[in-house]
Design a protein around this motif. Structure first.
Motif, short mmCIF file in Angstrom:
data_model
loop_
_atom_site.label_atom_id
_atom_site.label_comp_id
_atom_site.label_asym_id
_atom_site.label_seq_id
_atom_site.Cartn_x
_atom_site.Cartn_y
_atom_site.Cartn_z
N VAL A 106 -34.15 -10.47 -30.60
CA VAL A 106 -33.38 -11.35 -29.70
C VAL A 106 -32.14 -11.90 -30.43
O VAL A 106 -31.05 -11.94 -29.87
CB VAL A 106 -34.26 -12.51 -29.17
N ASP A 114 -30.45 -10.49 -32.87
CA ASP A 114 -29.44 -9.45 -33.05
C ASP A 114 -28.86 -8.96 -31.73
O ASP A 114 -27.67 -8.65 -31.64
CB ASP A 114 -30.03 -8.27 -33.84
N GLY A 115 -29.70 -8.90 -30.70
CA GLY A 115 -29.20 -8.50 -29.39
C GLY A 115 -28.27 -9.53 -28.80
O GLY A 115 -27.25 -9.19 -28.18
N ALA A 116 -28.59 -10.80 -29.01
CA ALA A 116 -27.72 -11.87 -28.52
C ALA A 116 -26.39 -11.86 -29.28
O ALA A 116 -25.33 -12.05 -28.69
CB ALA A 116 -28.41 -13.22 -28.64
N SER A 119 -24.99 -9.22 -30.56
CA SER A 119 -24.23 -8.09 -30.01
C SER A 119 -23.62 -8.46 -28.67
O SER A 119 -22.47 -8.10 -28.38
CB SER A 119 -25.15 -6.87 -29.81
N ARG A 120 -24.38 -9.16 -27.86
CA ARG A 120 -23.86 -9.58 -26.55
C ARG A 120 -22.58 -10.42 -26.71
O ARG A 120 -21.60 -10.19 -26.02
CB ARG A 120 -24.91 -10.39 -25.79
N GLN A 127 -19.21 -8.96 -25.14
CA GLN A 127 -18.63 -9.73 -24.04
C GLN A 127 -17.46 -10.60 -24.49
O GLN A 127 -16.74 -11.14 -23.65
CB GLN A 127 -19.69 -10.63 -23.38
N VAL A 151 -28.47 -18.21 -23.33
CA VAL A 151 -29.42 -17.11 -23.11
C VAL A 151 -30.23 -16.79 -24.37
O VAL A 151 -31.40 -16.37 -24.26
CB VAL A 151 -28.72 -15.85 -22.53
N THR A 162 -32.96 -19.57 -24.52
CA THR A 162 -33.90 -19.38 -23.41
C THR A 162 -34.85 -18.21 -23.67
O THR A 162 -36.05 -18.30 -23.42
CB THR A 162 -33.11 -19.11 -22.10
N THR A 163 -34.30 -17.11 -24.19
CA THR A 163 -35.11 -15.92 -24.42
C THR A 163 -36.08 -16.14 -25.58
O THR A 163 -37.26 -15.78 -25.50
CB THR A 163 -34.21 -14.69 -24.66
N ALA A 202 -38.90 -18.32 -24.39
CA ALA A 202 -39.85 -17.60 -23.55
C ALA A 202 -40.85 -16.83 -24.41
O ALA A 202 -42.06 -16.82 -24.14
CB ALA A 202 -39.10 -16.65 -22.62
N LEU A 203 -40.35 -16.19 -25.48
CA LEU A 203 -41.24 -15.43 -26.36
C LEU A 203 -42.16 -16.37 -27.15
O LEU A 203 -43.32 -16.04 -27.41
CB LEU A 203 -40.43 -14.54 -27.30
#
Lengths: 233, 233
Positions: B174, B176-178, B180-181, B185, B192, B195-196, B199-200
């Protein structure tokens, strides 16, 4: 005149097409295929000399087709995008559930990441390498990354997710973070991408169908439990 | 002899230290600071000429200190790592719960990603740019990325997570993906990432403490609800 650009270092025959043999389309495609491959394997810093040599295209031809290398970077991502999409996203004719169609993308990523040639998502890699968010290649990368998010959102809506926009962003984050993990670790994902996506689908209300075979263990009917039915034991 | 390397283009005075003014340590640090900054902003493809010019260090000095640019890439990541860690990971003296200590990392990422200078995680960016998993810089990147995962795993264990190793991998994904986002973008994360991650953490059993102020809405005591208590309305 442009026939000259085909001379020399071509190693792969062009496919037969109804266009004249010297058509710029062939040169363009050949240049973009070589560029996409080279940029993915070595990075967008590869020079024009090396690129033209790999493509078997003269620099003169390249500059007849593109104003700059920046445009080649952008166009090569556009060229590779439909293939990448096909490798990941199930077709419209695939009538599995939204949950299964979404998990298909992560199963494909797990398979791609197991290859020693995997260098991550080409769109994320390009955006990270280019640094400038206004580079033509960064704009194309964003557009194609958004297409994956749109696919997730559409499926999330069909599946009745509580917040399809959030879920689509989260799934894209998991996709890209898992891709980064495979690159950094130089290893396959061993299921963590599918497991994490499935967890977020559970939370968002895209429940597991009765016949599912995905990550989570299914309840075993009483009579089939090893050692008998403990609830009656 | 090495005093000559200080001449000329220095723009920032070196901090006063007890070492002699021409000590290689000063040159080394200055080179690595400039390298870390330049590689992060422009990519590891920056040439030795530009690097030495930016650092105010002669090429001769650089090659006295490092056998190759590859080693400069690796050493500059090592040099920047403690600062990056401090910017993300709470100190040992921060006695909040494991859940809060983990979410702190994602709150810091949200803040970092809001800067127009954010170019993602320096370790992931380096691994993606270098392509070769055996490059000295890729090995250093993996080691420092693993340190973040270790922090998550340790906190997950303290918090009683059902599967600390899996949760730590998921949180890294999460993160690293965030990152990258934010790069793709060219935008902040707008919550986000937190939040993510939250959730995990919920799923893994690192529950929200009673006094928590993190992402999820807390129940509002009846008397404080806007418009009165609807359950009695």
């Amino acid at each position: 005149m442009q026939g000259a650009t085909y001379a020399g270092v071509m190693t792969t025959p062009l496919p037969s097409t109804p266009v004249p043999p010297a058509a710029p389309t062939g040169t363009r495609d050949r240049l973009l295929d070589a560029a996409a491959d080279l940029f993915y394997r070595e990075g967008v810093g590869v020079g024009v000399e090396a690129l033209c040599r790999a493509a078997g295209v003269s620099k003169r031809s390249m500059y007849q087709l593109f104003a700059s290398k920046d445009e080649v970077v952008a166009a090569s991502l556009d060229r590779v995008a439909p293939r990448y999409r096909t490798a990941l996203i199930p077709s419209e004719e695939d009538h599995r559930s939204p949950r299964e169609r979404i998990l298909h993308v992560f199963e494909r990523l797990e398979a791609l990441s197991a290859s020693p040639d995997f260098r991550g998502c080409p769109f994320v890699a390009t955006a990270i390498e280019l640094k400038s968010p206004r580079h033509p290649g960064s704009l194309v990368a964003r557009r194609h990354k958004d297409a994956l998010t749109s696919f997730f959102r559409q499926e999330a809506e069909h599946g009745g997710a509580t917040d399809p926009t959030l879920l689509a962003q989260q799934l894209t984050i998991v996709y890209d973070g898992a891709s980064s993990r495979a690159v950094v670790q130089a290893d396959a994902l061993h299921g963590v991408a599918v497991t994490t996506a499935a967890a977020l689908l559970d939370l968002a209300g895209l429940s597991r169908p009765a016949h599912s075979t995905d990550d989570a263990p299914q309840p075993i009917p009483a009579g089939q439990r090893p050692g008998g039915d403990r609830t009656h034991g």
